[in-house]
Design a protein around this motif. Structure first.
Motif, mmCIF file in Angstrom:
data_model
loop_
_atom_site.group_PDB
_atom_site.id
_atom_site.type_symbol
_atom_site.label_atom_id
_atom_site.label_comp_id
_atom_site.label_asym_id
_atom_site.label_seq_id
_atom_site.Cartn_x
_atom_site.Cartn_y
_atom_site.Cartn_z
ATOM 1 N N MET A 1 14.017 21.543 -45.684
ATOM 2 C CA MET A 1 12.730 21.416 -45.007
ATOM 3 C C MET A 1 12.105 20.073 -45.353
ATOM 4 O O MET A 1 12.366 19.506 -46.403
ATOM 5 C CB MET A 1 11.782 22.529 -45.451
ATOM 6 N N TYR A 2 11.250 19.601 -44.436
ATOM 7 C CA TYR A 2 10.435 18.424 -44.691
ATOM 8 C C TYR A 2 8.990 18.869 -44.580
ATOM 9 O O TYR A 2 8.548 19.316 -43.522
ATOM 10 C CB TYR A 2 10.750 17.315 -43.690
ATOM 11 N N ASP A 3 8.258 18.788 -45.680
ATOM 12 C CA ASP A 3 6.887 19.279 -45.741
ATOM 13 C C ASP A 3 5.931 18.095 -45.862
ATOM 14 O O ASP A 3 5.902 17.407 -46.880
ATOM 15 C CB ASP A 3 6.731 20.210 -46.930
ATOM 16 N N ALA A 4 5.152 17.862 -44.801
ATOM 17 C CA ALA A 4 4.201 16.752 -44.790
ATOM 18 C C ALA A 4 2.758 17.257 -44.788
ATOM 19 O O ALA A 4 1.854 16.545 -44.382
ATOM 20 C CB ALA A 4 4.450 15.870 -43.570
ATOM 21 N N ARG A 5 2.553 18.487 -45.238
ATOM 22 C CA ARG A 5 1.201 19.044 -45.222
ATOM 23 C C ARG A 5 0.323 18.510 -46.335
ATOM 24 O O ARG A 5 -0.880 18.419 -46.184
ATOM 25 C CB ARG A 5 1.262 20.568 -45.334
ATOM 26 N N GLY A 6 0.879 18.180 -47.451
ATOM 27 C CA GLY A 6 0.079 17.708 -48.577
ATOM 28 C C GLY A 6 -0.157 16.210 -48.514
ATOM 29 O O GLY A 6 0.099 15.536 -47.523
ATOM 30 N N ARG A 7 -0.660 15.717 -49.624
ATOM 31 C CA ARG A 7 -0.915 14.287 -49.727
ATOM 32 C C ARG A 7 0.382 13.489 -49.727
ATOM 33 O O ARG A 7 0.469 12.412 -49.176
ATOM 34 C CB ARG A 7 -1.686 14.035 -51.027
ATOM 35 N N GLU A 8 1.385 14.041 -50.375
ATOM 36 C CA GLU A 8 2.680 13.369 -50.506
ATOM 37 C C GLU A 8 3.753 14.181 -49.771
ATOM 38 O O GLU A 8 4.043 15.307 -50.154
ATOM 39 C CB GLU A 8 3.046 13.262 -51.990
ATOM 40 N N PRO A 9 4.337 13.648 -48.683
ATOM 41 C CA PRO A 9 5.422 14.375 -48.010
ATOM 42 C C PRO A 9 6.600 14.578 -48.966
ATOM 43 O O PRO A 9 6.878 13.718 -49.809
ATOM 44 C CB PRO A 9 5.828 13.462 -46.863
ATOM 45 N N ASP B 1 22.451 10.104 -47.042
ATOM 46 C CA ASP B 1 23.881 10.383 -46.941
ATOM 47 C C ASP B 1 24.203 11.817 -47.333
ATOM 48 O O ASP B 1 25.072 12.449 -46.741
ATOM 49 C CB ASP B 1 24.681 9.407 -47.800
ATOM 50 N N ALA B 2 23.507 12.334 -48.353
ATOM 51 C CA ALA B 2 23.748 13.712 -48.776
ATOM 52 C C ALA B 2 23.354 14.693 -47.674
ATOM 53 O O ALA B 2 24.085 15.645 -47.384
ATOM 54 C CB ALA B 2 22.969 14.014 -50.052
ATOM 55 N N PHE B 3 22.209 14.459 -47.035
ATOM 56 C CA PHE B 3 21.763 15.346 -45.956
ATOM 57 C C PHE B 3 22.630 15.194 -44.715
ATOM 58 O O PHE B 3 22.896 16.160 -44.004
ATOM 59 C CB PHE B 3 20.305 15.073 -45.601
ATOM 60 N N ALA B 4 23.065 13.978 -44.426
ATOM 61 C CA ALA B 4 23.895 13.743 -43.244
ATOM 62 C C ALA B 4 25.245 14.452 -43.354
ATOM 63 O O ALA B 4 25.908 14.681 -42.351
ATOM 64 C CB ALA B 4 24.095 12.255 -43.018
ATOM 65 N N VAL C 1 11.468 23.072 -40.712
ATOM 66 C CA VAL C 1 12.816 23.411 -41.155
ATOM 67 C C VAL C 1 13.750 22.520 -40.347
ATOM 68 O O VAL C 1 13.814 22.599 -39.129
ATOM 69 C CB VAL C 1 13.128 24.902 -40.909
ATOM 70 N N ILE C 2 14.475 21.658 -41.040
ATOM 71 C CA ILE C 2 15.350 20.697 -40.373
ATOM 72 C C ILE C 2 16.757 21.241 -40.219
ATOM 73 O O ILE C 2 17.413 21.034 -39.211
ATOM 74 C CB ILE C 2 15.399 19.378 -41.170
ATOM 75 N N TRP C 3 17.207 21.963 -41.245
ATOM 76 C CA TRP C 3 18.564 22.489 -41.222
ATOM 77 C C TRP C 3 18.588 23.808 -41.958
ATOM 78 O O TRP C 3 17.857 24.008 -42.930
ATOM 79 C CB TRP C 3 19.508 21.495 -41.907
ATOM 80 N N GLN C 4 19.429 24.709 -41.468
ATOM 81 C CA GLN C 4 19.581 26.004 -42.105
ATOM 82 C C GLN C 4 21.022 26.457 -41.942
ATOM 83 O O GLN C 4 21.587 26.346 -40.851
ATOM 84 C CB GLN C 4 18.626 26.990 -41.436
ATOM 85 N N ARG C 5 21.610 26.956 -43.009
ATOM 86 C CA ARG C 5 22.980 27.449 -42.946
ATOM 87 C C ARG C 5 23.024 28.665 -42.024
ATOM 88 O O ARG C 5 22.196 29.559 -42.130
ATOM 89 C CB ARG C 5 23.481 27.809 -44.336
#
Length: 179
Positions: free
Chosen positions: A100-108, A134-137, A160-164
């Motif tokens: 997941m990528y969470d950009a809700r707070g002050r720091e994504p 590279d790890a995510f790709a 949610v960017i990716w899920q098994r």
């Protein structure tokens, strides 16, 4: 004594791969336009390879951004390790069930989930965070373009960017409980 400002030096270091690919492309273009025989064809081949490398490196630069956030990220042989004075942890890339990528707070930040362990949150601006690209790709079905789009679209949201695929039903219930 250095005549180059530290900010400029840091930017040049961050885009060094782009500069090398650009210079390689210029050499290939020069040979393709001025040479004869084998060097002529080699020049065009080098230019094509340089263009591909340039766009690959450009994606990494777009993904990376600044590295002045808390903690340090290290990716070694499929293991993502995050060191911080407050939190930290390690995740094997092959054991990930959700990204997941969470950009809700002050720091994504990136949220990495694996079974039977707590979620690992890694600020997107941590030192070494560009190594995550590279790890995510390498995750099955996840493209570099999807990673970059998620960073741009997330403004104030958690995505949610990716899920098994084998854990879809279990993880979707967990996502609802998490938020």
């Amino acid at each position: 004594m250095s005549f180059v400002r530290p900010e400029v030096r840091a930017t040049l270091f961050r885009v060094r791969e782009l500069i090398v690919a650009g210079l390689l492309g210029l050499i290939g273009l020069y040979w393709g336009l001025t040479a004869f025989g084998v060097l002529f064809w080699l020049g065009w081949l080098i230019l094509a390879a340089a263009v591909l490398l340039f766009f690959t490196f450009l994606q990494r630069v777009w993904f990376g951004g600044r590295e002045d956030g808390p903690g340090y990220v290290e990716v070694i042989e499929g293991q993502i390790t995050y060191y911080s004075s407050e939190t930290g942890g390690a995740v094997a890339v092959r054991e990930l069930t959700q990204l997941m990528y969470d950009a809700r707070g002050r720091e994504p930040h990136w949220v990495l989930r694996q079974p039977q362990f707590p979620d690992l949150s890694i600020p997107a601006s941590s030192k070494g965070a560009p190594e995550l690209f590279d790890a995510f790709a390498a995750l099955p079905g996840l493209t570099a373009e999807r990673l970059l789009q998620a960073q741009r679209r997330a403004k104030g949201n958690a995505l949610v960017i990716w899920q098994r695929e084998s854990n879809l039903a279990i993880d979707s219930a967990r996502v609802k409980d998490h938020f």
